[in-house]
Design a protein around this motif. Structure first.
Motif, short mmCIF file in Angstrom:
data_model
loop_
_atom_site.label_atom_id
_atom_site.label_comp_id
_atom_site.label_asym_id
_atom_site.label_seq_id
_atom_site.Cartn_x
_atom_site.Cartn_y
_atom_site.Cartn_z
N PRO A 162 52.49 47.46 45.42
CA PRO A 162 51.41 46.50 45.18
C PRO A 162 51.24 45.50 46.32
CG PRO A 162 52.84 46.70 43.25
CD PRO A 162 53.53 47.42 44.38
N VAL A 163 50.02 44.98 46.43
CA VAL A 163 49.70 43.93 47.41
C VAL A 163 49.13 42.73 46.66
CG1 VAL A 163 49.30 45.55 49.29
CG2 VAL A 163 47.39 44.86 47.83
N SER A 164 49.20 41.56 47.27
CA SER A 164 48.65 40.35 46.64
C SER A 164 47.17 40.16 46.97
CB SER A 164 49.45 39.12 47.09
OG SER A 164 49.43 38.99 48.50
N GLU A 165 46.71 40.74 48.09
CA GLU A 165 45.31 40.59 48.50
C GLU A 165 44.53 41.85 48.14
OE1 GLU A 165 44.06 37.76 49.61
OE2 GLU A 165 46.04 36.87 49.42
N LYS A 225 47.80 29.45 38.32
CA LYS A 225 48.45 30.30 39.31
C LYS A 225 47.46 31.26 39.93
CE LYS A 225 52.81 30.35 36.68
NZ LYS A 225 53.78 31.23 35.98
N ARG A 226 47.73 31.67 41.16
CA ARG A 226 46.86 32.62 41.83
C ARG A 226 47.15 34.03 41.28
NH1 ARG A 226 46.12 35.71 46.61
NH2 ARG A 226 44.10 35.31 47.61
N ARG A 227 46.10 34.74 40.86
CA ARG A 227 46.26 36.04 40.24
C ARG A 227 45.55 37.11 41.07
NH1 ARG A 227 49.64 34.39 35.88
NH2 ARG A 227 48.91 32.32 35.29
N THR A 228 46.13 38.30 41.08
CA THR A 228 45.46 39.41 41.76
C THR A 228 44.18 39.75 41.02
OG1 THR A 228 46.67 41.07 40.49
CG2 THR A 228 47.63 40.37 42.61
N ALA A 229 43.26 40.38 41.71
CA ALA A 229 41.97 40.73 41.11
C ALA A 229 42.15 41.68 39.93
CB ALA A 229 41.05 41.34 42.16
N ILE A 230 43.00 42.69 40.09
CA ILE A 230 43.17 43.65 38.99
C ILE A 230 43.82 42.99 37.78
CG2 ILE A 230 45.39 44.49 39.88
CD1 ILE A 230 42.68 46.49 37.95
N SER A 231 44.70 42.03 38.00
CA SER A 231 45.35 41.35 36.88
C SER A 231 44.36 40.49 36.11
CB SER A 231 46.51 40.47 37.37
OG SER A 231 47.55 41.25 37.90
N TRP A 232 43.60 39.66 36.81
CA TRP A 232 42.74 38.74 36.07
C TRP A 232 41.52 39.44 35.47
CZ3 TRP A 232 37.66 37.79 36.75
CH2 TRP A 232 37.08 37.87 38.01
N THR A 233 40.98 40.47 36.14
CA THR A 233 39.85 41.16 35.54
C THR A 233 40.27 41.90 34.26
OG1 THR A 233 40.20 43.02 37.08
CG2 THR A 233 38.49 41.42 37.66
N THR A 234 41.45 42.53 34.30
CA THR A 234 41.93 43.26 33.12
C THR A 234 42.25 42.31 31.97
OG1 THR A 234 42.85 44.98 34.55
CG2 THR A 234 43.66 44.88 32.29
#
Length: 353
Positions: free
Chosen positions: A263-266, A300-309
């Motif tokens: 996984p990546v953060s960006e 907190k800063r969230r990855t795109a896939i985490s927050w969209t899901t």
């Protein structure tokens, strides 16, 4: 609905807990080994393979959200039905969904699988586009969760469950073609498209349409779902799974892929939906195209896939709580009104870029 149990405290599960807490729910998070952390909600250990322990946990809540692997969800849905509580999950697996659909017959509460991104939000968007036309001849839905700065030939990072990705790449895909429901092979029908000047390829994958083919049979002649990746990805994945025969070793395939592409953060989540049809006597094409990137949610800063899901499923849970969706039986994602979804406190995250 006030008290809710969340099963599985990975990135998505933890964020879902925090968003549910912000939305006014009393949340208890369960995991086999819950990590000690300073959280605004309770966490407890639970082995979901223990029916008595599951029944005890479900007896203390009005709803449950499973953020666990798809193969665990059918048994959990059955336990939720027996406990007479609402059930939600993120599964993309078609047989699991069909099993939950059968369980939902006569259920006293909502049974709502497929509440994530795809299936999930993309179906809500697609249904909205179809509803905006007097008649619809085709609806195309595409989603891609990708690294913003890809490296290597594959151009990918496994920010989502490798088990789920392998499942989508290898299982047959349901489509509407010429008004008929058909099964087509995954990683086929490759097409090129652009979002914000970025070239992408899209190809068939399993599960993204949820129940939409059955819902729109007889109304929309052509409908399909595809996953978006950077160019060349499908060719490499076909080589990996079929020429190297990794399709016969799914668990090992997932381990190899996530080790090679962690996984990546960006990251970025691309959403591209389009519907073509008639309105006011003219043929038109309506589109919904977005590129969602990481952002700060719940401090907190969230990855795109985490927050969209997580935002998708929490918004649907809010709507059920507030009486904006049915209170019992099987809930189809295409039955969720987009405007009402975006008007919720959590679904509103999708409304801003």
């Amino acid at each position: 609905m006030k008290h809710i149990a969340v099963l599985g405290l990975g990135k998505v599960g933890l964020l879902a807990c925090e968003l549910l807490h912000e939305a006014g729910f009393a949340v208890t998070g369960y995991d086999l080994r819950p990590a000690a952390a300073d959280l605004p909600f309770a966490t407890r250990a639970l082995d979901v393979r223990d029916p008595a322990a599951v029944a005890s946990a479900f007896g203390a809540v009005e709803a449950v959200l499973s953020c666990l692997p798809y193969h665990l969800n059918l048994a959990l849905a059955e336990a939720a039905r027996d406990a007479r509580i609402h059930y939600f999950d993120l599964t993309e697996d078609v047989p699991t969904t069909q099993g939950i659909l059968a369980l939902a017959e006569g259920a006293e509460r909502v049974m709502a699988p497929q509440c994530g991104l795809a299936p999930g939000f993309i179906g809500i968007v697609g249904a909205s586009l179809i509803a905006g036309l007097e008649s619809c001849r085709a609806c195309r839905m595409r989603v891609g969760a990708l690294p913003q700065n890809p490296s290597g030939l594959m151009g990918y990072s496994f920010n989502w469950s490798p088990e789920g990705v392998v499942n989508e790449y290898l299982n047959d895909c349901e489509v509407l073609e010429g008004g008929e429901i058909k099964q087509v092979s995954p990683m086929e029908w490759i097409e090129k498209l652009y979002i914000d000047g970025v070239e992408l390829e899209a190809f068939t994958t399993s599960g993204g349409l949820g129940t939409m083919c059955e819902t729109y049979r007889g109304q929309v002649p052509d409908m399909d779902y595809k996953t978006m990746r950077y160019p060349g990805h499908a060719k490499l994945m076909n080589f990996f799974f079929h020429e190297l025969l990794m399709r016969e070793r799914r668990a090992e395939a997932g381990e190899i892929l996530v080790t090679a592409k962690p996984p990546v953060s960006e990251d970025v989540v691309y959403v591209h939906a389009a519907a073509e049809g008639m309105r006011d006597g003219a043929l038109v094409r309506d589109e919904f195209v977005r590129a969602y990137k990481p952002r700060v949610l719940a401090g907190k800063r969230r990855t795109a896939i985490s927050w969209t899901t997580a935002s998708s499923v929490v918004a649907i849970i809010e709507m059920v709580r507030d009486g904006e969706l049915p209170q019992r039986g099987f809930l189809k994602q295409e039955a969720v009104p987009l405007e009402a979804f975006l008007a919720t406190g959590t679904g509103g995250h999708y409304a801003r870029m």
